[in-house]
Design a protein around this motif. Structure first.
Motif, PDB file in Angstrom:
ATOM      1  N   PHE A 244       0.836  -1.199   0.000  1.00  0.00           N
ATOM      2  CA  PHE A 244       0.000   0.000   0.000  1.00  0.00           C
ATOM      3  C   PHE A 244       0.879   1.260   0.000  1.00  0.00           C
ATOM      4  CE2 PHE A 244      -3.104   2.991   0.411  1.00  0.00           C
ATOM      5  CZ  PHE A 244      -4.031   2.921   1.420  1.00  0.00           C
ATOM      6  N   THR A 311      -8.684   5.989   1.606  1.00  0.00           N
ATOM      7  CA  THR A 311      -8.371   4.921   2.546  1.00  0.00           C
ATOM      8  C   THR A 311      -8.446   3.574   1.839  1.00  0.00           C
ATOM      9  OG1 THR A 311      -8.924   3.966   4.702  1.00  0.00           O
ATOM     10  CG2 THR A 311     -10.755   4.642   3.294  1.00  0.00           C
ATOM     11  N   PRO A 315     -11.463  -3.332   5.539  1.00  0.00           N
ATOM     12  CA  PRO A 315     -12.845  -2.850   5.416  1.00  0.00           C
ATOM     13  C   PRO A 315     -13.036  -1.522   6.134  1.00  0.00           C
ATOM     14  CG  PRO A 315     -12.796  -5.178   5.998  1.00  0.00           C
ATOM     15  CD  PRO A 315     -11.375  -4.689   6.087  1.00  0.00           C
ATOM     16  N   ILE A 334     -12.708   8.574  -0.623  1.00  0.00           N
ATOM     17  CA  ILE A 334     -12.149   7.735  -1.701  1.00  0.00           C
ATOM     18  C   ILE A 334     -11.702   6.423  -1.072  1.00  0.00           C
ATOM     19  CG2 ILE A 334     -10.329   7.525  -3.443  1.00  0.00           C
ATOM     20  CD1 ILE A 334     -12.204   9.836  -3.994  1.00  0.00           C
ATOM     21  N   GLN A 335     -12.224   5.305  -1.558  1.00  0.00           N
ATOM     22  CA  GLN A 335     -11.789   4.023  -1.028  1.00  0.00           C
ATOM     23  C   GLN A 335     -11.156   3.186  -2.135  1.00  0.00           C
ATOM     24  OE1 GLN A 335     -13.249   0.321   1.745  1.00  0.00           O
ATOM     25  NE2 GLN A 335     -14.754   1.886   1.245  1.00  0.00           N
ATOM     26  N   GLY A 336     -10.041   2.568  -1.779  1.00  0.00           N
ATOM     27  CA  GLY A 336      -9.369   1.688  -2.737  1.00  0.00           C
ATOM     28  C   GLY A 336      -9.256   0.297  -2.143  1.00  0.00           C
ATOM     29  N   TYR A 337      -9.162  -0.668  -2.996  1.00  0.00           N
ATOM     30  CA  TYR A 337      -9.047  -2.081  -2.587  1.00  0.00           C
ATOM     31  C   TYR A 337      -7.927  -2.708  -3.382  1.00  0.00           C
ATOM     32  CZ  TYR A 337     -10.007  -7.104  -2.962  1.00  0.00           C
ATOM     33  OH  TYR A 337      -9.891  -8.475  -2.976  1.00  0.00           O
ATOM     34  N   GLY A 338      -7.049  -3.391  -2.652  1.00  0.00           N
ATOM     35  CA  GLY A 338      -5.972  -4.086  -3.348  1.00  0.00           C
ATOM     36  C   GLY A 338      -5.421  -5.209  -2.491  1.00  0.00           C
ATOM     37  N   ALA A 345      -3.788  -0.896  -5.589  1.00  0.00           N
ATOM     38  CA  ALA A 345      -5.251  -0.972  -5.690  1.00  0.00           C
ATOM     39  C   ALA A 345      -5.663  -1.435  -7.088  1.00  0.00           C
ATOM     40  CB  ALA A 345      -5.875   0.380  -5.394  1.00  0.00           C
ATOM     41  N   THR A 359     -16.047  -0.459  -2.369  1.00  0.00           N
ATOM     42  CA  THR A 359     -14.568  -0.357  -2.442  1.00  0.00           C
ATOM     43  C   THR A 359     -14.162   0.033  -3.857  1.00  0.00           C
ATOM     44  OG1 THR A 359     -14.440  -2.691  -2.962  1.00  0.00           O
ATOM     45  CG2 THR A 359     -14.127  -2.083  -0.662  1.00  0.00           C
ATOM     46  N   LYS A 436     -10.603 -16.297   2.873  1.00  0.00           N
ATOM     47  CA  LYS A 436      -9.259 -16.753   3.271  1.00  0.00           C
ATOM     48  C   LYS A 436      -9.093 -16.537   4.778  1.00  0.00           C
ATOM     49  CE  LYS A 436      -7.473 -12.352   1.486  1.00  0.00           C
ATOM     50  NZ  LYS A 436      -6.662 -11.780   0.387  1.00  0.00           N
ATOM     51  N   GLN A 445      -1.168  -7.481   7.891  1.00  0.00           N
ATOM     52  CA  GLN A 445      -1.489  -8.892   7.748  1.00  0.00           C
ATOM     53  C   GLN A 445      -1.062  -9.669   8.994  1.00  0.00           C
ATOM     54  OE1 GLN A 445      -0.285 -11.158   4.456  1.00  0.00           O
ATOM     55  NE2 GLN A 445      -1.160  -9.791   2.922  1.00  0.00           N
TER      56      GLN A 445
HETATM   57  N1  LIG Z   1     -10.762  -1.442   0.646  1.00  0.00           N
HETATM   58  C1  LIG Z   1     -10.798  -2.658   1.239  1.00  0.00           C
HETATM   59  N2  LIG Z   1     -11.949  -3.122   1.791  1.00  0.00           N
HETATM   60  C2  LIG Z   1     -11.987  -4.337   2.391  1.00  0.00           C
HETATM   61  N3  LIG Z   1     -10.916  -5.167   2.491  1.00  0.00           N
HETATM   62  C3  LIG Z   1      -9.767  -4.737   1.951  1.00  0.00           C
HETATM   63  C4  LIG Z   1      -9.649  -3.478   1.309  1.00  0.00           C
HETATM   64  N4  LIG Z   1      -8.362  -3.350   0.847  1.00  0.00           N
HETATM   65  C5  LIG Z   1      -7.726  -4.482   1.210  1.00  0.00           C
HETATM   66  N5  LIG Z   1      -8.552  -5.305   1.880  1.00  0.00           N
HETATM   67  C6  LIG Z   1      -8.256  -6.606   2.483  1.00  0.00           C
HETATM   68  O1  LIG Z   1      -6.828  -6.771   2.554  1.00  0.00           O
HETATM   69  C7  LIG Z   1      -6.458  -7.924   1.783  1.00  0.00           C
HETATM   70  C8  LIG Z   1      -5.095  -7.692   1.124  1.00  0.00           C
HETATM   71  O2  LIG Z   1      -4.192  -7.364   2.143  1.00  0.00           O
HETATM   72  S1  LIG Z   1      -2.722  -7.044   1.737  1.00  0.00           S
HETATM   73  O3  LIG Z   1      -2.197  -8.142   1.018  1.00  0.00           O
HETATM   74  O4  LIG Z   1      -2.081  -6.692   2.957  1.00  0.00           O
HETATM   75  N6  LIG Z   1      -2.712  -5.811   0.720  1.00  0.00           N
HETATM   76  C9  LIG Z   1      -3.391  -4.685   0.878  1.00  0.00           C
HETATM   77  O5  LIG Z   1      -4.161  -4.490   1.809  1.00  0.00           O
HETATM   78  C10 LIG Z   1      -3.165  -3.671  -0.153  1.00  0.00           C
HETATM   79  C11 LIG Z   1      -2.173  -3.767  -1.103  1.00  0.00           C
HETATM   80  S2  LIG Z   1      -2.259  -2.325  -2.045  1.00  0.00           S
HETATM   81  C12 LIG Z   1      -3.564  -1.745  -1.163  1.00  0.00           C
HETATM   82  C13 LIG Z   1      -4.148  -0.488  -1.433  1.00  0.00           C
HETATM   83  N7  LIG Z   1      -3.716   0.401  -2.293  1.00  0.00           N
HETATM   84  C14 LIG Z   1      -4.474   1.560  -2.334  1.00  0.00           C
HETATM   85  C15 LIG Z   1      -4.217   2.666  -3.137  1.00  0.00           C
HETATM   86  C16 LIG Z   1      -5.053   3.774  -3.097  1.00  0.00           C
HETATM   87  C17 LIG Z   1      -6.150   3.785  -2.231  1.00  0.00           C
HETATM   88  O6  LIG Z   1      -6.968   4.874  -2.191  1.00  0.00           O
HETATM   89  C18 LIG Z   1      -6.405   2.686  -1.415  1.00  0.00           C
HETATM   90  C19 LIG Z   1      -5.563   1.590  -1.486  1.00  0.00           C
HETATM   91  S3  LIG Z   1      -5.574   0.071  -0.649  1.00  0.00           S
HETATM   92  N8  LIG Z   1      -3.937  -2.577  -0.192  1.00  0.00           N
HETATM   93  C20 LIG Z   1      -7.558  -8.058   0.750  1.00  0.00           C
HETATM   94  O7  LIG Z   1      -7.605  -9.395   0.261  1.00  0.00           O
HETATM   95  C21 LIG Z   1      -8.780  -7.727   1.586  1.00  0.00           C
HETATM   96  O8  LIG Z   1      -9.143  -8.845   2.376  1.00  0.00           O
END
Ligand SMILES: Nc1ncnc2c1ncn2[C@@H]1O[C@H](COS(=O)(=O)NC(=O)c2csc(-c3nc4ccc(O)cc4s3)n2)[C@@H](O)[C@H]1O
Length: 543
Positions: A244, A311, A315, A334-338, A345, A359, A436, A445
């Motif tokens: 991240f 963020t 979650p 702004i929410q991102g998921y990755g 993301a 997300t 998972k 993690q």
């Molecule tokens: N937004 C979300 N909502 C709910 N769950 C979320 C989540 N993001 C990751 N997760 C959880 O973390 C797990 C992955 O965990 S992890 O391997 O540690 N990696 C991450 O959590 C990870 C890698 S990159 C990243 C992001 N980059 C961004 C860039 C811009 C922005 O505005 C927001 C974000 S989030 N997150 C996912 O499988 C999921 O379970």
């Protein structure tokens, strides 16, 4: 004929840089070399300029190569958020040498296990992490050299960057005399990041240069990017050693932003930094959002500069998002998921259509689907299943771990996230559960298997199961069910202390310990984690 119900990211508004991430970053640093502020340490107000990063990273690249490293080696970086953090990262990216980052808060045991995956030849360490690095180096023969990234002087015989580069580059060195190497960005490993993935122990996530150049397109996108005006300030509170923080910050360099960095969250300093630097954008993990929603401290600072709060990483409750947006007078959050396995993301809420609770939508160059694991079919709007992604951005696999790789990326190249969710008629995705076993404490993690292995080493413990219990602030708290050896006794605190002595603070058993007669397992002896969660759900609330 493509499978139906595949959700494609919007048409890209920019092309992916054809070369390596190192070449793109080199060009960006040169382009913004006149900008006096690249990273600012909000604790000390120390600054590093784009020109300084450009010159130091080029000197390091020449020096690392002349020291004898090549693409078959790995460069290690272990540091807290630090204005010098990216100098060795960039140098290695220019050379096509894989970079492996480590959490500076690891214990000796955790770091030893972590480094045994990527086996770095040279370790770049902060002053703060140096004692840890020197202790573990004694048992890791593959680490041939340690260099300190944030000291003007050598420390007890360990060279600082200035000493290291002076051996190979003199005062006449011109960064433009160095050019990043040419290689296939799809094939060359850029970074090896740590993740436990869907099951088991932490593994090395292999990300190519193409993974990075695709995420750089996203950062410049007017709908999904954070900021696109050079020298705009952005406050980052996410750890650089984690995907991240790593990939958002590298993408800020591509845009020429001013990264105001915090090493850790301190409420008053966080708010004072926004006020004093008149920060327009902040990128934080969900626990900080709870603070922004609830802390009375927030009313004591002028946060009127804030026009964007981003963020992700875990979650975010819809009520928290709405409370923060209302309190800070923002149109939305702004929410991102990755995942580490997707580099950065892969879904972000579009600025012009933020749907609270979502997300986001798949980004350009990303394909997503919701998979019914029973039928193998991609599901339509409103139907819940496992969210999967396909893109050149996703990882090449787990480092030296083909079994874990094929368990995560299927034969058609789809990465199975281990997350359960759905999308609505407009293509906004919602995460509803985690298939998972991964636990996330404040976005960090926690691999249950790692703590279970440690618990089983205790002479009084016969069996153990670890799960995450819900927590409004942290998201989840690691918790353990423990079966004692017959005739043995242990208190909850003794078990918690046993773990705390061996792992980084984010993995401590803050969710508690329950002593049980047996751990719920299936016919093949596999832990039934849903039943573990139920044991804690039925536990009487602590007084
Ligand atoms: N937004 C979300 N909502 C709910 N769950 C979320 C989540 N993001 C990751 N997760 C959880 O973390 C797990 C992955 O965990 S992890 O391997 O540690 N990696 C991450 O959590 C990870 C890698 S990159 C990243 C992001 N980059 C961004 C860039 C811009 C922005 O505005 C927001 C974000 S989030 N997150 C996912 O499988 C999921 O379970």
């Amino acid at each position: 004929m493509e499978e139906e119900n595949i959700r494609h990211g919007e048409r890209p508004r920019d092309i992916v840089h054809p070369g390596s991430a190192g070449q793109q970053l080199y060009q960006s640093l040169y382009k913004f070399a006149s900008f006096p502020e690249a990273i600012i340490d909000a604790h000390t107000n120390e600054v590093i300029s784009y020109a300084q990063i450009f010159e130091t990273s080029c000197r390091l690249a020449v020096s690392i190569e002349q020291y004898g490293l090549n693409e078959n080696n790995v460069v290690g970086v272990c540091s807290e958020n630090n204005i010098n953090f990216f100098n060795p990262v960039l140098a290695a990216l220019y050379l096509g040498i894989p970079v492996a980052t480590s959490n500076d808060m690891y214990t000796d045991g955790e770091l030893t296990g972590h480094l045994n995956i990527s086996k770095p030849t040279i370790m770049f360490s902060s002053k703060k992490a140096l004692p840890l690095i020197l202790r573990v180096q004694q048992n890791l023969s593959f680490i041939k050299k340690v260099v300190v990234i944030d000291s003007m002087y050598d420390i007890n015989g360990v060279e600082c960057v200035s000493t290291f580069v002076a051996r190979y580059t003199d005062h006449t060195f011109d960064p433009l005399s160095f050019t990043p190497k040419d290689f296939d960005p799809l094939e060359k490993i850029a970074l090896i990041m740590s993740s436990s993935g869907t099951t088991g122990l932490p593994k090395g996530v292999v990300l190519s240069h193409r993974s990075l150049t695709i995420t750089f397109v996203h950062s410049r996108d007017p709908i999904y990017g954070t900021r696109t005006v050079p020298q705009t300030s952005i406050l980052s509170l996410v750890p650089f050693h984690h995907a991240f923080g790593m990939f958002t910050t590298l993408s800020y360099f591509v845009v020429g932003l001013k990264v105001v960095m915090l090493k850790k969250f301190e409420g008053a300093l966080f708010l004072k930094t926004i006020q004093n630097y008149k920060i327009p954008t902040i990128v934080v993990a969900p626990p900080v959002m709870v603070f922004l929603a609830k802390s009375p401290l927030v009313d004591q600072y002028d946060l009127s500069s804030l026009t964007e709060v981003a963020t992700g990483g875990a979650p975010l409750g819809k009520d928290v998002a709405e409370a923060v947006a209302k309190r800070l007078k923002l149109p939305g959050i702004i929410q991102g998921y990755g995942l580490t396995e997707t580099c950065c993301a892969v879904m972000i809420t579009p600025h012009n259509a933020v749907k609270t609770g979502s997300t986001g939508r798949p980004l350009p160059y990303i394909k997503a689907k919701v998979l019914d694991n029973a039928t193998g079919k991609a599901l339509g709007p409103g139907e819940r299943g496992e969210i999967c992604f396909k893109s050149e951005m996703i990882m090449k696999g787990y480092y030296n771990n083909p079994e874990a790789t094929i368990d995560t990326i299927d034969k058609d190249g789809w990465l199975h996230s281990g997350d359960i969710g759905y999308y609505d008629e407009d293509g906004n995705f919602f995460i509803v559960d985690r298939l998972k076993e991964l636990i996330k404490y404040k976005g960090y993690q926690v691999a249950p298997a790692e703590l279970e292995n440690l618990l089983l080493q205790h002479p009084s413990i016969a069996d153990a199961g670890v799960t995450g219990v819900p927590d409004e602030f942290a998201g989840q708290l690691p918790a353990a069910c423990v079966v004692l050896e017959s005739g043995k006794t242990l208190t909850e605190k003794e078990v918690q202390d046993f773990i705390a002595a061996q792992v980084t603070p984010t993995k401590h058993l803050r969710g508690g310990v329950v002593f049980v007669d047996s751990i719920p397992k299936g016919p093949t002896g596999k832990l039934i984690r849903k039943e573990l969660r139920e044991i804690f759900a039925q536990r009487a609330p602590k007084s």
